[in-house]
Design a protein around this motif. Structure first.
Motif, PDB file in Angstrom:
ATOM      1  N   PRO A   1     -24.498  48.018  42.554  1.00  0.00           N
ATOM      2  CA  PRO A   1     -25.648  48.209  41.441  1.00  0.00           C
ATOM      3  C   PRO A   1     -27.082  48.688  41.565  1.00  0.00           C
ATOM      4  O   PRO A   1     -27.761  48.793  41.059  1.00  0.00           O
ATOM      5  CB  PRO A   1     -25.772  46.702  40.987  1.00  0.00           C
ATOM      6  CG  PRO A   1     -25.292  45.863  42.044  1.00  0.00           C
ATOM      7  CD  PRO A   1     -24.336  46.702  43.073  1.00  0.00           C
ATOM      8  N   ASP A   2     -27.168  48.887  43.203  1.00  0.00           N
ATOM      9  CA  ASP A   2     -28.503  49.303  43.486  1.00  0.00           C
ATOM     10  C   ASP A   2     -28.734  50.873  43.387  1.00  0.00           C
ATOM     11  O   ASP A   2     -29.774  51.473  43.418  1.00  0.00           O
ATOM     12  CB  ASP A   2     -28.904  48.949  44.934  1.00  0.00           C
ATOM     13  CG  ASP A   2     -28.761  47.361  45.129  1.00  0.00           C
ATOM     14  OD1 ASP A   2     -29.345  46.836  44.029  1.00  0.00           O
ATOM     15  OD2 ASP A   2     -28.302  46.839  46.003  1.00  0.00           O
ATOM     16  N   LEU A   3     -27.689  51.484  43.334  1.00  0.00           N
ATOM     17  CA  LEU A   3     -27.621  53.079  43.116  1.00  0.00           C
ATOM     18  C   LEU A   3     -27.139  53.296  41.538  1.00  0.00           C
ATOM     19  O   LEU A   3     -26.208  52.907  41.087  1.00  0.00           O
ATOM     20  CB  LEU A   3     -26.713  53.875  43.937  1.00  0.00           C
ATOM     21  CG  LEU A   3     -27.221  53.300  45.670  1.00  0.00           C
ATOM     22  CD1 LEU A   3     -25.996  54.170  46.430  1.00  0.00           C
ATOM     23  CD2 LEU A   3     -28.724  53.862  45.708  1.00  0.00           C
ATOM     24  N   PRO A   4     -27.768  54.364  41.197  1.00  0.00           N
ATOM     25  CA  PRO A   4     -27.329  54.742  39.566  1.00  0.00           C
ATOM     26  C   PRO A   4     -26.105  55.696  39.718  1.00  0.00           C
ATOM     27  O   PRO A   4     -25.660  56.083  41.012  1.00  0.00           O
ATOM     28  CB  PRO A   4     -28.385  55.744  39.196  1.00  0.00           C
ATOM     29  CG  PRO A   4     -29.157  56.241  40.741  1.00  0.00           C
ATOM     30  CD  PRO A   4     -28.931  55.026  41.511  1.00  0.00           C
ATOM     31  N   VAL A   5     -25.322  55.632  38.663  1.00  0.00           N
ATOM     32  CA  VAL A   5     -24.040  56.080  38.749  1.00  0.00           C
ATOM     33  C   VAL A   5     -24.383  57.691  38.596  1.00  0.00           C
ATOM     34  O   VAL A   5     -25.133  58.108  37.558  1.00  0.00           O
ATOM     35  CB  VAL A   5     -23.302  55.742  37.360  1.00  0.00           C
ATOM     36  CG1 VAL A   5     -22.063  56.445  37.170  1.00  0.00           C
ATOM     37  CG2 VAL A   5     -23.036  54.260  37.721  1.00  0.00           C
ATOM     38  N   THR A   6     -23.616  58.440  39.212  1.00  0.00           N
ATOM     39  CA  THR A   6     -24.069  60.107  39.236  1.00  0.00           C
ATOM     40  C   THR A   6     -23.041  60.756  38.576  1.00  0.00           C
ATOM     41  O   THR A   6     -22.881  61.926  38.672  1.00  0.00           O
ATOM     42  CB  THR A   6     -24.321  60.632  40.467  1.00  0.00           C
ATOM     43  OG1 THR A   6     -23.454  60.161  41.459  1.00  0.00           O
ATOM     44  CG2 THR A   6     -25.572  59.733  41.106  1.00  0.00           C
ATOM     45  N   HIS A   7     -22.046  60.212  37.931  1.00  0.00           N
ATOM     46  CA  HIS A   7     -20.705  60.971  37.521  1.00  0.00           C
ATOM     47  C   HIS A   7     -20.271  60.013  36.235  1.00  0.00           C
ATOM     48  O   HIS A   7     -20.652  59.194  35.936  1.00  0.00           O
ATOM     49  CB  HIS A   7     -19.664  60.807  38.479  1.00  0.00           C
ATOM     50  CG  HIS A   7     -19.181  59.587  38.954  1.00  0.00           C
ATOM     51  ND1 HIS A   7     -19.767  58.742  40.087  1.00  0.00           N
ATOM     52  CD2 HIS A   7     -18.226  58.689  38.374  1.00  0.00           C
ATOM     53  CE1 HIS A   7     -19.259  57.655  40.131  1.00  0.00           C
ATOM     54  NE2 HIS A   7     -18.315  57.574  39.173  1.00  0.00           N
ATOM     55  N   SER A   8     -19.665  60.953  35.448  1.00  0.00           N
ATOM     56  CA  SER A   8     -19.061  60.537  34.240  1.00  0.00           C
ATOM     57  C   SER A   8     -17.559  59.728  34.392  1.00  0.00           C
ATOM     58  O   SER A   8     -16.606  60.722  34.748  1.00  0.00           O
ATOM     59  CB  SER A   8     -19.126  61.372  32.975  1.00  0.00           C
ATOM     60  OG  SER A   8     -18.473  61.026  32.175  1.00  0.00           O
ATOM     61  N   PHE A   9     -17.433  58.474  34.052  1.00  0.00           N
ATOM     62  CA  PHE A   9     -16.125  58.092  34.143  1.00  0.00           C
ATOM     63  C   PHE A   9     -15.098  58.771  33.104  1.00  0.00           C
ATOM     64  O   PHE A   9     -14.010  58.849  33.547  1.00  0.00           O
ATOM     65  CB  PHE A   9     -16.071  56.526  34.186  1.00  0.00           C
ATOM     66  CG  PHE A   9     -16.575  55.678  35.161  1.00  0.00           C
ATOM     67  CD1 PHE A   9     -16.077  55.638  36.361  1.00  0.00           C
ATOM     68  CD2 PHE A   9     -18.129  55.243  34.914  1.00  0.00           C
ATOM     69  CE1 PHE A   9     -16.825  54.952  37.532  1.00  0.00           C
ATOM     70  CE2 PHE A   9     -18.732  54.383  36.105  1.00  0.00           C
ATOM     71  CZ  PHE A   9     -17.943  54.308  37.379  1.00  0.00           C
ATOM     72  N   ARG A  10     -15.573  58.930  32.033  1.00  0.00           N
ATOM     73  CA  ARG A  10     -14.778  59.505  30.909  1.00  0.00           C
ATOM     74  C   ARG A  10     -14.502  60.960  31.462  1.00  0.00           C
ATOM     75  O   ARG A  10     -13.187  61.434  31.120  1.00  0.00           O
ATOM     76  CB  ARG A  10     -15.766  59.624  29.555  1.00  0.00           C
ATOM     77  CG  ARG A  10     -15.783  58.487  28.735  1.00  0.00           C
ATOM     78  CD  ARG A  10     -16.666  58.544  27.783  1.00  0.00           C
ATOM     79  NE  ARG A  10     -16.753  57.260  27.019  1.00  0.00           N
ATOM     80  CZ  ARG A  10     -15.926  56.761  26.164  1.00  0.00           C
ATOM     81  NH1 ARG A  10     -15.091  57.604  25.709  1.00  0.00           N
ATOM     82  NH2 ARG A  10     -16.693  55.933  25.678  1.00  0.00           N
ATOM     83  N   ASP A  11     -15.276  61.872  32.282  1.00  0.00           N
ATOM     84  CA  ASP A  11     -14.589  63.080  32.774  1.00  0.00           C
ATOM     85  C   ASP A  11     -13.482  63.101  33.728  1.00  0.00           C
ATOM     86  O   ASP A  11     -12.954  64.016  34.132  1.00  0.00           O
ATOM     87  CB  ASP A  11     -15.781  63.762  33.385  1.00  0.00           C
ATOM     88  CG  ASP A  11     -16.854  64.240  32.220  1.00  0.00           C
ATOM     89  OD1 ASP A  11     -16.750  64.251  31.047  1.00  0.00           O
ATOM     90  OD2 ASP A  11     -17.942  64.565  32.829  1.00  0.00           O
ATOM     91  N   GLN A  12     -13.168  61.934  34.119  1.00  0.00           N
ATOM     92  CA  GLN A  12     -12.301  61.728  35.247  1.00  0.00           C
ATOM     93  C   GLN A  12     -10.719  61.529  34.502  1.00  0.00           C
ATOM     94  O   GLN A  12      -9.613  61.255  35.300  1.00  0.00           O
ATOM     95  CB  GLN A  12     -12.469  60.296  36.137  1.00  0.00           C
ATOM     96  CG  GLN A  12     -13.858  60.644  36.927  1.00  0.00           C
ATOM     97  CD  GLN A  12     -14.304  59.524  37.618  1.00  0.00           C
ATOM     98  OE1 GLN A  12     -13.637  58.239  37.450  1.00  0.00           O
ATOM     99  NE2 GLN A  12     -15.031  59.588  38.252  1.00  0.00           N
ATOM    100  N   TRP A  13     -10.870  61.618  33.153  1.00  0.00           N
ATOM    101  CA  TRP A  13      -9.550  61.338  32.300  1.00  0.00           C
ATOM    102  C   TRP A  13      -9.237  62.721  31.758  1.00  0.00           C
ATOM    103  O   TRP A  13      -9.938  63.472  31.615  1.00  0.00           O
ATOM    104  CB  TRP A  13      -9.710  60.426  31.434  1.00  0.00           C
ATOM    105  CG  TRP A  13      -9.853  58.884  31.819  1.00  0.00           C
ATOM    106  CD1 TRP A  13     -10.936  58.484  32.524  1.00  0.00           C
ATOM    107  CD2 TRP A  13      -9.198  57.831  31.759  1.00  0.00           C
ATOM    108  NE1 TRP A  13     -10.808  57.195  32.970  1.00  0.00           N
ATOM    109  CE2 TRP A  13      -9.709  56.832  32.502  1.00  0.00           C
ATOM    110  CE3 TRP A  13      -7.789  57.646  31.122  1.00  0.00           C
ATOM    111  CZ2 TRP A  13      -9.278  55.524  32.351  1.00  0.00           C
ATOM    112  CZ3 TRP A  13      -7.268  56.421  31.090  1.00  0.00           C
ATOM    113  CH2 TRP A  13      -7.673  55.477  31.906  1.00  0.00           C
TER     114      TRP A  13
END
Length: 383
Positions: A307-319
């Motif tokens: 949780p200390d780092l921002p998410v840099t990818h889209s989970f939805r794009d992995q589907w």
């Protein structure tokens, strides 16, 4: 082609669902395409007879669509030997008596759900229909939706491996009716009129789970009324006596667990008004009304919790999106076609009044589970 007419008494088509989905998008759509091709040199031509209590509404509806037959006298319509099928889209509280009359008159029966206000009434209808030897069906439209048809394709193809869990989210914000008009009828929020989200939606969840993943064997539910006061069609305030949200856990015969939230007091933050996520050992899928996305185990990324780092990818794009690979008709129309073929050609059809009774049973046990604060087994039904 030989044209064969089937006369259908349609009761309740002045209501929202009965009009839009059953009359316009099903029966009238069949007429617009020239009838239902039975595949044997015959075309089945549906002739609707509009039935209801409000003469002016029936006359206006008939005039709007160029129909000539309508009546406020259900008994007279059922007594007419030329009437083949009785269809019911009335409020639930009026349904049982009307269907009993239709069965007694020897008419085939097709009805919206729930088929009755309690399990005893639903089973009685199924027994009466079987004894009378009529054909009978219950609307189970969700399994004919493109998204769920794609999901079934995945199940049938073994995509998931062992199915572990199903998670469903359904609902939207229904305005209270004071400062903005409500988009659902007020009777939906009065228990005394047969309202409530459990009796409305649990029958849907029963057949969706049953058809795709297996029989429901137990239910645990929490049911509540989040919005206690609403305003009716005349702008008058009333107390909401029926539940507007339900949170259910359903154990399936396979051992999988389904969790489904149903609410008319939730704002939508998802792609469609209903979505189901299915997780299995070999892959997962998320299906809505039309779309379906998948993630196979060979393509599953390895998330790490930080949780200390921002998410840099889209989970939805992995589907990946499941392709249509077919043309999908309106779900209500598709089931109407199957029922009409069942009546005309005696083709197999298993979405009958006993299947409808299973939905009533699950709703009844869901309400009982919430009232008692405990899990309830769901016995298998038979006649």
């Amino acid at each position: 082609m030989t044209r064969r007419t089937v006369r259908i008494a349609m009761n309740g088509v002045t209501g929202r669902m009965g009009y839009r989905q059953h009359l316009v998008r099903s029966i009238l759509a069949l007429r617009e395409q020239g009838g239902l091709d039975l595949g044997d040199g015959q075309v089945l031509w549906p002739e609707p007879v509009l039935v209801g209590r409000r003469e002016h509404a029936l006359r206006e509806l008939a005039d709007r669509h160029g129909l000539t037959e309508w009546s406020t006298d259900l008994d007279a319509v059922l007594a007419d030997d030329s009437t083949d099928i009785y269809f019911d889209a009335q409020v639930t509280s009026a349904r049982v008596d009307a269907i009993k009359k239709a069965i007694a008159a020897g008419k085939h029966v097709y009805t919206e759900k729930p088929t009755a206000g309690d399990l005893a009434g639903a089973l009685e209808l199924a027994r009466l229909a079987r004894a009378a030897g009529i054909k009978h069906g219950v609307v189970q439209d969700k399994i004919f939706l493109p998204g769920l048809l794609k999901l079934k394709r995945l199940v049938d193809g073994g995509f998931f491996g062992e199915i572990l869990s199903v998670r469903g989210e359904f609902g939207y914000w229904v305005f209270e009716g004071d400062w903005q008009e409500a988009q659902r009828p007020s009777w939906n929020y009065r228990a005394e009129d047969g309202g409530g989200i459990v009796v409305d939606m649990f029958p849907h969840w029963e057949y969706v789970l049953h058809e795709l993943f297996g029989r429901v064997t137990s239910v645990t539910a929490h049911v509540t009324t989040h919005v206690p006061q609403r305003w009716d069609e005349q702008g008058k305030p009333y107390t909401a006596t029926a539940d507007d949200a339900a949170y259910g856990i359903f154990e399936l015969e396979s051992g999988a667990v389904a969790q489904i939230n149903s609410s008319w007091a939730v704002r939508v933050h998802r792609d469609e008004l209903v979505e189901f996520q299915v997780d299995g050992t070999h892959g997962s899928a998320v299906a809505g009304l039309r779309g379906c996305r998948v993630q196979h185990r060979s393509m599953t990324p390895k998330p790490v919790w930080n949780p200390d780092l921002p998410v840099t990818h889209s989970f939805r794009d992995q589907w990946q999106e499941v392709p249509d690979n077919a043309e999908f008709a309106n779900g209500f129309k598709a089931q109407w076609e199957l029922f009409l073929r069942h009546v005309a050609l005696d083709e197999p059809y298993h979405w009958d009044l006993l299947a409808g009774a299973r939905g009533v049973q699950l709703a009844e046990l869901g309400l009982k589970s919430s009232a008692e604060g405990r899990r309830h087994d769901v016995p298998e039904l038979s006649l």
